[in-house]
Structure formats: structure tokens, C-alpha cells
Design an enzyme around this catalytic site. Structure first.
Site, PDB file in Angstrom:
ATOM      1  N   GLU A 144      10.490  23.675 -22.213  1.00 12.23           N
ATOM      2  CA  GLU A 144      10.291  24.626 -23.307  1.00 12.23           C
ATOM      3  C   GLU A 144      10.841  24.149 -24.639  1.00 12.23           C
ATOM      4  O   GLU A 144      10.511  24.724 -25.684  1.00 12.23           O
ATOM      5  CB  GLU A 144      10.898  25.991 -22.957  1.00 12.23           C
ATOM      6  CG  GLU A 144      12.416  26.024 -22.898  1.00 12.23           C
ATOM      7  CD  GLU A 144      12.986  25.699 -21.535  1.00 12.23           C
ATOM      8  OE1 GLU A 144      14.170  25.986 -21.299  1.00 12.23           O
ATOM      9  OE2 GLU A 144      12.234  25.154 -20.688  1.00 12.23           O
TER      10      GLU A 144
ATOM     11  N   LYS B 189      10.117  26.200 -12.414  1.00  9.20           N
ATOM     12  CA  LYS B 189      11.106  27.188 -12.842  1.00  9.20           C
ATOM     13  C   LYS B 189      12.515  26.611 -12.807  1.00  9.20           C
ATOM     14  O   LYS B 189      12.763  25.524 -12.310  1.00  9.20           O
ATOM     15  CB  LYS B 189      11.020  28.442 -11.971  1.00  9.20           C
ATOM     16  CG  LYS B 189       9.675  29.151 -12.051  1.00  9.20           C
ATOM     17  CD  LYS B 189       9.271  29.503 -13.471  1.00  9.20           C
ATOM     18  CE  LYS B 189      10.142  30.569 -14.087  1.00  9.20           C
ATOM     19  NZ  LYS B 189       9.733  30.902 -15.486  1.00  9.20           N
TER      20      LYS B 189
ATOM     21  N   VAL C 172       0.406  32.611 -27.744  1.00  6.79           N
ATOM     22  CA  VAL C 172       0.464  33.807 -26.903  1.00  6.79           C
ATOM     23  C   VAL C 172      -0.271  34.955 -27.579  1.00  6.79           C
ATOM     24  O   VAL C 172      -1.126  35.612 -26.978  1.00  6.79           O
ATOM     25  CB  VAL C 172       1.922  34.215 -26.619  1.00  6.79           C
ATOM     26  CG1 VAL C 172       1.957  35.413 -25.673  1.00  6.79           C
ATOM     27  CG2 VAL C 172       2.708  33.057 -26.023  1.00  6.79           C
TER      28      VAL C 172
ATOM     29  N   VAL D  20       7.032  41.479 -17.174  1.00  5.38           N
ATOM     30  CA  VAL D  20       7.087  40.399 -16.175  1.00  5.38           C
ATOM     31  C   VAL D  20       7.298  39.069 -16.888  1.00  5.38           C
ATOM     32  O   VAL D  20       6.570  38.724 -17.824  1.00  5.38           O
ATOM     33  CB  VAL D  20       5.801  40.377 -15.328  1.00  5.38           C
ATOM     34  CG1 VAL D  20       5.765  39.153 -14.419  1.00  5.38           C
ATOM     35  CG2 VAL D  20       5.701  41.653 -14.497  1.00  5.38           C
TER      36      VAL D  20
ATOM     37  N   TYR E 204      11.127  23.939 -16.594  1.00  7.50           N
ATOM     38  CA  TYR E 204      11.557  24.990 -17.520  1.00  7.50           C
ATOM     39  C   TYR E 204      12.977  25.380 -17.113  1.00  7.50           C
ATOM     40  O   TYR E 204      13.178  25.935 -16.025  1.00  7.50           O
ATOM     41  CB  TYR E 204      10.654  26.224 -17.416  1.00  7.50           C
ATOM     42  CG  TYR E 204       9.259  26.059 -17.967  1.00  7.50           C
ATOM     43  CD1 TYR E 204       9.050  25.793 -19.318  1.00  7.50           C
ATOM     44  CD2 TYR E 204       8.151  26.210 -17.146  1.00  7.50           C
ATOM     45  CE1 TYR E 204       7.770  25.656 -19.826  1.00  7.50           C
ATOM     46  CE2 TYR E 204       6.858  26.084 -17.643  1.00  7.50           C
ATOM     47  CZ  TYR E 204       6.674  25.805 -18.979  1.00  7.50           C
ATOM     48  OH  TYR E 204       5.402  25.670 -19.486  1.00  7.50           O
TER      49      TYR E 204
ATOM     50  N   ALA F  42       7.078  37.952 -23.762  1.00 10.69           N
ATOM     51  CA  ALA F  42       8.252  37.090 -23.863  1.00 10.69           C
ATOM     52  C   ALA F  42       9.300  37.451 -22.826  1.00 10.69           C
ATOM     53  O   ALA F  42      10.131  36.617 -22.462  1.00 10.69           O
ATOM     54  CB  ALA F  42       8.855  37.196 -25.271  1.00 10.69           C
TER      55      ALA F  42
ATOM     56  N   ASP G 159       2.755  38.788 -37.966  1.00  8.51           N
ATOM     57  CA  ASP G 159       3.593  37.593 -37.942  1.00  8.51           C
ATOM     58  C   ASP G 159       4.312  37.468 -39.275  1.00  8.51           C
ATOM     59  O   ASP G 159       3.821  37.919 -40.311  1.00  8.51           O
ATOM     60  CB  ASP G 159       2.759  36.328 -37.686  1.00  8.51           C
ATOM     61  CG  ASP G 159       3.596  35.186 -37.130  1.00  8.51           C
ATOM     62  OD1 ASP G 159       3.459  34.884 -35.928  1.00  8.51           O
ATOM     63  OD2 ASP G 159       4.391  34.595 -37.885  1.00  8.51           O
TER      64      ASP G 159
ATOM     65  N   SER H 237       1.431  29.584 -22.586  1.00  8.36           N
ATOM     66  CA  SER H 237       1.414  30.650 -23.583  1.00  8.36           C
ATOM     67  C   SER H 237       0.058  31.325 -23.644  1.00  8.36           C
ATOM     68  O   SER H 237      -0.043  32.558 -23.710  1.00  8.36           O
ATOM     69  CB  SER H 237       1.780  30.087 -24.959  1.00  8.36           C
ATOM     70  OG  SER H 237       3.101  29.586 -24.969  1.00  8.36           O
TER      71      SER H 237
ATOM     72  N   HIS I  51      15.562  27.014 -19.352  1.00 13.96           N
ATOM     73  CA  HIS I  51      16.033  28.268 -19.967  1.00 13.96           C
ATOM     74  C   HIS I  51      17.546  28.430 -19.770  1.00 13.96           C
ATOM     75  O   HIS I  51      18.025  29.473 -19.310  1.00 13.96           O
ATOM     76  CB  HIS I  51      15.286  29.479 -19.388  1.00 13.96           C
ATOM     77  CG  HIS I  51      13.800  29.431 -19.606  1.00 13.96           C
ATOM     78  ND1 HIS I  51      13.236  29.468 -20.870  1.00 13.96           N
ATOM     79  CD2 HIS I  51      12.776  29.322 -18.733  1.00 13.96           C
ATOM     80  CE1 HIS I  51      11.919  29.392 -20.756  1.00 13.96           C
ATOM     81  NE2 HIS I  51      11.614  29.299 -19.486  1.00 13.96           N
TER      82      HIS I  51
ATOM     83  N   ASN J 139       7.097  35.912 -15.709  1.00 14.13           N
ATOM     84  CA  ASN J 139       6.292  34.726 -15.365  1.00 14.13           C
ATOM     85  C   ASN J 139       4.842  35.132 -15.111  1.00 14.13           C
ATOM     86  O   ASN J 139       4.292  34.933 -14.030  1.00 14.13           O
ATOM     87  CB  ASN J 139       6.882  33.995 -14.154  1.00 14.13           C
ATOM     88  CG  ASN J 139       6.871  34.840 -12.883  1.00 14.13           C
ATOM     89  OD1 ASN J 139       6.982  36.061 -12.947  1.00 14.13           O
ATOM     90  ND2 ASN J 139       6.731  34.196 -11.736  1.00 14.13           N
TER      91      ASN J 139
ATOM     92  N   ARG K  26       3.250  28.866  -8.813  1.00 10.54           N
ATOM     93  CA  ARG K  26       2.875  27.581  -9.404  1.00 10.54           C
ATOM     94  C   ARG K  26       3.573  26.398  -8.724  1.00 10.54           C
ATOM     95  O   ARG K  26       4.584  26.554  -8.064  1.00 10.54           O
ATOM     96  CB  ARG K  26       3.223  27.573 -10.892  1.00 10.54           C
ATOM     97  CG  ARG K  26       2.325  28.426 -11.754  1.00 10.54           C
ATOM     98  CD  ARG K  26       2.830  28.539 -13.178  1.00 10.54           C
ATOM     99  NE  ARG K  26       4.039  29.361 -13.272  1.00 10.54           N
ATOM    100  CZ  ARG K  26       4.695  29.610 -14.408  1.00 10.54           C
ATOM    101  NH1 ARG K  26       4.265  29.072 -15.540  1.00 10.54           N
ATOM    102  NH2 ARG K  26       5.762  30.382 -14.403  1.00 10.54           N
TER     103      ARG K  26
ATOM    104  N   ASP L  52      11.978  39.159 -22.972  1.00 11.64           N
ATOM    105  CA  ASP L  52      13.199  38.697 -23.621  1.00 11.64           C
ATOM    106  C   ASP L  52      14.211  39.830 -23.619  1.00 11.64           C
ATOM    107  O   ASP L  52      14.251  40.642 -24.535  1.00 11.64           O
ATOM    108  CB  ASP L  52      12.832  38.291 -25.050  1.00 11.64           C
ATOM    109  CG  ASP L  52      13.833  37.366 -25.674  1.00 11.64           C
ATOM    110  OD1 ASP L  52      14.704  36.863 -24.951  1.00 11.64           O
ATOM    111  OD2 ASP L  52      13.724  37.142 -26.888  1.00 11.64           O
TER     112      ASP L  52
END
Length: 372
Positions: free
Chosen positions: A117, A74, A178, A297, A93, A267, A197, A133, A95, A299, A15, A269
Site C-alpha cells: 500500500e 493480508k 475508489v 467491510v 499489504y 476505506a 474531493d 481500489s 498496514h 476487504n 484472495r 477507516d
């Protein structure tokens, strides 16, 4: 203001922050735009297109040294650390909670960091997360279909309804942008989808968009355990609070999944909602843990750079223009939603989540800017 658009150097990232049309808009406001050479090639934008829009094409050193603001996709990576300096605005972003080293560098250098974010709009939504998302959710389901192939090391499953066979069961955790994106494709392929959720109103909103082969399930431990054990594909679409040490899906629960099940953690995460997840890259996207194939992954939109770059730029450009037109202090002072994204300011940490995760002192953005 001099605004530099950099070529992303993160592994497998295609990107770019600004399209040629965005460059034209910034220049029309009287700003100078520097484009690092070949920054947009993977997104389909040539140096010539940027030059025609009014940008100067430069190398990375000049882009950083002349910039008042760097406009990126990024986070800041080690090769970019030497370019960090006091007064530089970093808009990307960030993070910061995930990288102590990056946080140390930015604080010591005295940069002003504003994270896409964490910015919110007047409705309390995250405008610069939303477009990525949706792409991430849909791309996550498509990745599951691709890497479930035996030719790609998968278990030979097709996540779609086939006459004469039971429809696969797909469990999606999180009914935000997402999760809805993933559910749209999963349901469209005829799978039996469970969307989970904790927020009843999020499920109600999702119900308006999705078809009859989707069930909407309140998130609690009993429901999670039941669904995870019977699912063929588990897609995680929620970020887990960084300071929590427990997990929504434990290693023990992963161990109880079907032999041919698959996990996709959109995510990505690490140590988050799914205990067994760790970050992977497009060039080496999968691994097996506790007998279950994982795709984690971080991204996913980077694999669709043309559409992702344009969608991201559409959401970030109004904020970039506000910062450039007004100056960063005024822009932050006048927009509480933008101010929420302030991570670093003149050597001070201004993001609570990072302070709590990394156990370091922080102050509010309002205090840093002298607004309280």
C-alpha cells in the site's frame, strides 16, 4: 530465492497473492516457489494447477520455515507471529499503523517488511492499490444495493432511477480510483451523484470519465454538511490521516442524516473520515449507528477473489520479481518507489506514518539501508 505463497487466514478473505501463471514466471527466473496447500482454492486455482506451473505444494510450517520471502495478500496475524524471524522478507499489504502488536512482533523478529500500500511508481501513483481500489469502489456500491434490501435488514431502498420516483442521491467522498469506480456504477444506475474531493485536478480527471448525472464538488465543511444531510447513500472512499483526531463527517452530522440513509465506508477507516465507522466482516457486514445503516467491510475485494487475485498479482509480480532477482537490498536501493514501501528493516521501523501514529521512533528507509 525461495518464495512462499501462503493461504490467507484473515476472516472472509479469499484472495491469493500469486496465480499459477505468476508461479510459472517466478520459476522461469530460477526461483523456487512453495505454495501452501489449498492457498488458491477460493480464487479458483487448484493445487494441481500450481504444481503444473512448477510449484511445490507444502504445509504452512514448511512454507514459512524454508522461505526467503513470503508473498501474501493480508497483514501478519497472531497465528503467523511465531514464524517471523530475522532475514525473512514479508511482501504484502501490511498496514502497520493499524496494529501495534504486529509492528512489535515484526520489529522484534527483525523481518524485512515491504507494504504494497505504500509503494509508488514513477508517476507517484500507488500501483498495488489501484486494482483493488477499483474493485472496492464498485463492490462498495453493489454492497449498498444488496444490504439496502429489507430482506437483508435494510430500509427497502433501490439505488437506481425508477420512473415516477425521484432519483436517489448518492454522495461519494474521494475522486480517486475508489470513488470513480463507485461513481461509475452509481451513475450508470441513474442516481444523482455528487463526487467530492479536495483536489480540483482529481475532479477534472473524474469529469472526463463520468456522465451528466454526476456533479463535481469541491470538498469543504459547508459542502460536506449540505450533501450529507440530503443524501440517500454516502460512500467514503478516502483514508483519513492516522494522526488526526477530528473527522470529516462527525457523529453529530451522521445524526442529522435522513432516516432511511445508508453509509458505506470503503476505506473502513476506524476513527477516520466518518466518526461512526468501525470495521465489519463479510459474514456480519452491517450495523446501525445514530439511526443510520452502516456497511464497513475492510476487504471488499476479498468477496471477488478470482478477479481480485489476478488483478493484484498483475501489479505485484514485477516487484516480487525484482526483489527475488536482485536481492532485497539491491532492489530497494535501485527503486525509490519500492523503497517507500519499506516498513521494517533489521529491527528498525522505517515508515513515518506508523511512527507518528504509534508514537515510536523511526528512521528513513535510506538511512536504514545506508544510502544517506
Amino acid at each position: 530465492m525461495i518464495i512462499s505463497v501462503l493461504k490467507e487466514i484473515k476472516k472472509d478473505e479469499g484472495r491469493v497473492a500469486a496465480s499459477p501463471s505468476a508461479v510459472r514466471e517466478l520459476c522461469a527466473h530460477g526461483h523456487t516457489v512453495l505454495i501452501e496447500r489449498n492457498a488458491g482454492l477460493l480464487s479458483g486455482f487448484s493445487n494441481e494447477q500450481y504444481a503444473a506451473a512448477g510449484a511445490e505444494i507444502v504445509d504452512v510450517k514448511e512454507a514459512y520455515e524454508r522461505a526467503d520471502m513470503v508473498y501474501k495478500v493480508k497483514e501478519i496475524l497472531p497465528k503467523e507471529y511465531p514464524y517471523m524471524r530475522r532475514g525473512l522478507i514479508v511482501f504484502t499489504y501490511i498496514h502497520s499503523n493499524g496494529s501495534r502488536e504486529q509492528t512489535d512482533v515484526c520489529l522484534e523478529a527483525g523481518v524485512t517488511g515491504i507494504a504494497y500500500e505504500d509503494v509508488i511508481d514513477r508517476a507517484g501513483k500507488f500501483p498495488m492499490l489501484r486494482p483493488m481500489s477499483e474493485i472496492a469502489g464498485k463492490g462498495g456500491f453493489l454492497a449498498a444495493c444488496e444490504y439496502a434490501k429489507s430482506t437483508n435488514g435494510g430500509r427497502g431502498r433501490l439505488y437506481a432511477k425508477i420512473d415516477g420516483l425521484s432519483a436517489p442521491r448518492v454522495t461519494i467522498i474521494g475522486a480517486g480510483c475508489v470513488g470513480i469506480g463507485a461513481a461509475e456504477l452509481a451513475a450508470g444506475c441513474g442516481n444523482m451523484v455528487s463526487l467530492v474531493d479536495v483536489d480540483y485536478y482529481s475532479l477534472e480527471h473524474a469529469k472526463m470519465k463520468l456522465g451528466p448525472n454526476v456533479e463535481f464538488v469541491q470538498s469543504n465543511q459547508e459542502n460536506i454538511e449540505r450533501l450529507v444531510k440530503q443524501t440517500d447513500l454516502l460512500i467514503n472512499c478516502i483514508l483519513w490521516p492516522k494522526w488526526r483526531t477530528d473527522h470529516l463527517v462527525s457523529r453529530e452530522l451522521v445524526r442529522q442524516m435522513k432516516d432511511d440513509a445508508m453509509i458505506v465506508d470503503v476505506a473502513c477507516d476506524e476513527g477516520g473520515a466518518i466518526e461512526t465507522c468501525r470495521c465489519t466482516y463479510h459474514s456480519d457486514p452491517t450495523y446501525t449507528e445514530e439511526g443510520v445503516l452502516h456497511y464497513c467491510v475492510g476487504n471488499i475485494p476479498g468477496a471477488y477473489p478470482r478477479d481480485a487475485s489476478v488483478a493484484l498479482c498483475n501489479s505485484t509480480l514485477p516487484y516480487a520479481l525484482a526483489i527475488a532477482d536482485k536481492g532485497v537490498v539491491r532492489a530497494l536501493s535501485e527503486d525509490a518507489g519500492l523503497r517507500r514501501g519499506l516498513c521494517f528493516y533489521q529491527g528498525q521501523l522505517t515508515l513515518e506514518e506508523t511512527g507518528r501514529k504509534q508514537d515510536r521512533p523511526y528512521i528513513s528507509p535510506e538511512r536504514a539501508l545506508g544510502l544517506e
